[in-house]
Structures are given as structure tokens and as C-alpha cells.
Design an enzyme around this catalytic site. Structure first.
Site, short mmCIF file in Angstrom:
data_model
loop_
_atom_site.label_atom_id
_atom_site.label_comp_id
_atom_site.label_asym_id
_atom_site.label_seq_id
_atom_site.Cartn_x
_atom_site.Cartn_y
_atom_site.Cartn_z
N ASP A 86 41.27 42.52 24.93
CA ASP A 86 40.75 42.94 26.23
C ASP A 86 39.23 43.11 26.11
O ASP A 86 38.76 43.91 25.28
CB ASP A 86 41.43 44.29 26.56
CG ASP A 86 40.95 44.90 27.85
OD1 ASP A 86 39.98 44.38 28.46
OD2 ASP A 86 41.54 45.92 28.24
N ILE A 87 38.48 42.41 26.91
CA ILE A 87 37.01 42.40 26.78
C ILE A 87 36.41 43.78 27.08
O ILE A 87 35.32 44.10 26.60
CB ILE A 87 36.39 41.30 27.67
CG1 ILE A 87 35.00 40.90 27.12
CG2 ILE A 87 36.30 41.71 29.13
CD1 ILE A 87 34.47 39.61 27.67
N ASN A 106 33.31 36.70 41.29
CA ASN A 106 33.31 35.73 42.40
C ASN A 106 31.99 35.90 43.16
O ASN A 106 31.23 36.84 42.89
CB ASN A 106 34.53 35.92 43.31
CG ASN A 106 34.60 37.31 43.90
OD1 ASN A 106 33.68 37.74 44.58
ND2 ASN A 106 35.67 38.03 43.61
N ASP A 122 37.74 40.45 36.06
CA ASP A 122 36.87 41.15 37.01
C ASP A 122 37.47 42.50 37.40
O ASP A 122 36.81 43.56 37.34
CB ASP A 122 36.72 40.25 38.26
CG ASP A 122 35.56 40.63 39.16
OD1 ASP A 122 34.76 41.50 38.76
OD2 ASP A 122 35.47 40.06 40.27
N ILE A 181 42.57 32.62 37.46
CA ILE A 181 42.78 32.40 38.89
C ILE A 181 42.11 31.09 39.36
O ILE A 181 42.62 30.40 40.24
CB ILE A 181 42.27 33.63 39.68
CG1 ILE A 181 43.15 34.84 39.35
CG2 ILE A 181 42.25 33.37 41.19
CD1 ILE A 181 42.54 36.19 39.68
N1 AR6 Z 1 39.81 40.73 28.94
C1 AR6 Z 1 39.54 39.46 28.62
N2 AR6 Z 1 39.99 38.39 29.30
C2 AR6 Z 1 40.79 38.64 30.37
C3 AR6 Z 1 41.11 39.95 30.80
C4 AR6 Z 1 40.59 41.04 30.03
N3 AR6 Z 1 40.84 42.30 30.32
N4 AR6 Z 1 41.91 39.85 31.89
C5 AR6 Z 1 42.08 38.54 32.14
N5 AR6 Z 1 41.41 37.80 31.21
P1 AR6 Z 1 40.26 35.31 35.64
P2 AR6 Z 1 38.59 33.16 36.80
C6 AR6 Z 1 41.30 36.34 31.06
O1 AR6 Z 1 41.38 35.00 36.55
O2 AR6 Z 1 39.63 32.16 36.48
C7 AR6 Z 1 38.87 37.27 39.95
O3 AR6 Z 1 39.66 37.69 41.02
C8 AR6 Z 1 42.34 35.47 31.71
O4 AR6 Z 1 43.50 35.39 30.86
O5 AR6 Z 1 39.93 36.72 35.38
O6 AR6 Z 1 37.16 32.87 36.43
C9 AR6 Z 1 37.42 37.11 40.36
O7 AR6 Z 1 37.02 38.10 41.29
C10 AR6 Z 1 41.61 34.13 31.78
O8 AR6 Z 1 41.75 33.41 30.56
O9 AR6 Z 1 38.87 34.61 36.16
C11 AR6 Z 1 37.39 35.74 40.96
O10 AR6 Z 1 37.81 35.77 42.31
C12 AR6 Z 1 40.15 34.52 31.93
O11 AR6 Z 1 40.08 35.93 31.67
C13 AR6 Z 1 38.39 34.97 40.12
O12 AR6 Z 1 39.27 35.95 39.58
C14 AR6 Z 1 39.58 34.26 33.30
O13 AR6 Z 1 40.57 34.55 34.28
C15 AR6 Z 1 37.74 34.26 38.98
O14 AR6 Z 1 38.68 33.44 38.35
#
Ligand code: AR6
Length: 170
Positions: free
Chosen positions: A8-9, A22, A32, A122
């Protein structure tokens, strides 16, 4: 210099962590949501100020804020592209997200930074392609500017973790 961890970052102890935000900068799901939830309201307040000044953040760009309750000093919020079959300059835009985050880090004298796997949740960017872009863009940047001491790729899921492990071994 380049580290890889699975986790978890919000728990990572680099000077800056990168958020996959976003264009509204007002939070969302995925990483996020996790960063805003763990970091608290001070981060969102600064995001509002940036919005009022410049109207959010364009895809491929990055902005920097305080880190609220998190142990890092800064959050760099970048907006990755939504995958659209590769027809909408997604590759260039993802490169820009990494590059502009690194530029902001250097401008703010940051020595260590952690990246999530931008756009691979996402926004549905193919994971292997996104990992190649992340690694190559960062390596290219480090060849030009050597002010950064540590870069950490933080993978939340095993699929990304295994892809990075394989690519970083090469
Ligand atoms: N720590 C590290 N990585 C994580 C965590 C965490 N706690 N939680 C999820 N990931 P995403 P996107 C990973 O969907 O595709 C948001 O709603 C996850 O497994 O977070 O860039 C924003 O507001 C994946 O590999 O971001 C935007 O609307 C990676 O983080 C949209 O999502 C990115 O997944 C951005 O979509």
C-alpha cells in the site's frame, strides 16, 4: 536506486508519493481514494486551491501538495490516460505522467519518490505495456538528471508485481 515492493503506497516512507488522480483533483477510488482517506482533509484543501488557480490538472500533467497525515513530505498528483485501445495517444500521455511527476520532484528537491502503477486500475491501461513505459521513462529520465536517489515502484496487486519483477530483472 530502483526498488520494487508489493503493498500500500500510503505506508511507504519515501519523501514523496505519487497519486494516480483524475483531472478534477477532488479524489476518487483506487489509490486516489486510499491516499485521501489516509492523508485526511489538508490534502484535499490544497487540491481545491490548485483547482481555483488553474482549473484542475490535465491528463499527463502533475501537481504537488502537502501530505496531510501521511509520513511522506509531499504528494505528487498526476493524471494518467484512460485506455482507449491505444488510439488516443495513451502511450505518450502515460510517459508524460511519469516524466512530469519526476520533474516536479526535482524542482522541489525531493530525493526519494514512490510510484503506483498509474492508469492500470480504473483507467484500464494494459499492465505489461504500462510497466514497460514506467520503467523505460524513469530510466531515461535518470540518465539525464541524477538528482534523485531512490525510486520505488509500489504494486498493489500480484499481477503488476510479477510483471515489474520480470522487467526489472532484464
Ligand atoms: N497503494 C498502491 N497502489 C494501489 C492502491 C494503494 N493503496 N490502491 C490501488 N492501487 P487506480 P487509475 C493500484 O484505479 O487506473 C481513481 O478513481 C491499483 O491496483 O487507483 O490511474 C482516480 O480518481 C492499480 O494497479 O488508478 C481516477 O478517477 C493502480 O493503483 C482513476 O481512479 C492504479 O489504479 C484513475 O485510474
Amino acid at each position: 536506486m530502483i526498488d520494487l515492493i508489493k503493498g500500500d503506497i500510503t505506508k511507504v516512507e519515501t519523501q514523496a508519493i505519487v497519486n494516480a488522480a483524475n483531472t478534477s483533483l477532488l479524489g476518487g477510488g483506487g489509490v486516489d481514494g486510499a491516499i485521501h482517506k489516509a492523508g485526511g482533509n489538508r490534502i484535499l484543501e490544497e487540491c481545491y486551491k490548485i483547482r481555483n488557480k488553474q482549473g484542475g490538472c490535465k491528463v499527463g500533467n502533475a501537481v504537488i501538495t502537502n501530505s496531510g497525515n501521511l509520513s511522506c513530505d509531499f504528494i505528487i498528483h498526476t493524471v494518467g490516460p484512460k485506455w482507449n485501445g491505444g488510439k488516443s495517444k495513451e502511450i505518450e500521455l502515460l510517459e508524460k505522467s511519469y516524466e512530469n511527476s519526476l520533474k516536479l520532484a526535482i524542482e522541489n528537491n525531493i530525493k526519494s519518490i514512490a510510484f503506483p502503477n498509474i492508469s492500470t486500475g480504473i483507467y484500464n491501461f494494459p499492465k505489461e505495456k504500462a510497466a514497460e513505459i514506467a520503467i523505460n521513462t524513469i530510466k531515461k529520465f535518470l540518465l539525464k538528471k541524477d538528482a534523485l536517489e531512490k525510486i520505488v515502484f509500489v504494486c498493489y496487486d500480484y499481477e503488476n508485481f510479477n510483471i515489474y519483477k520480470k522487467l526489472l530483472k532484464k
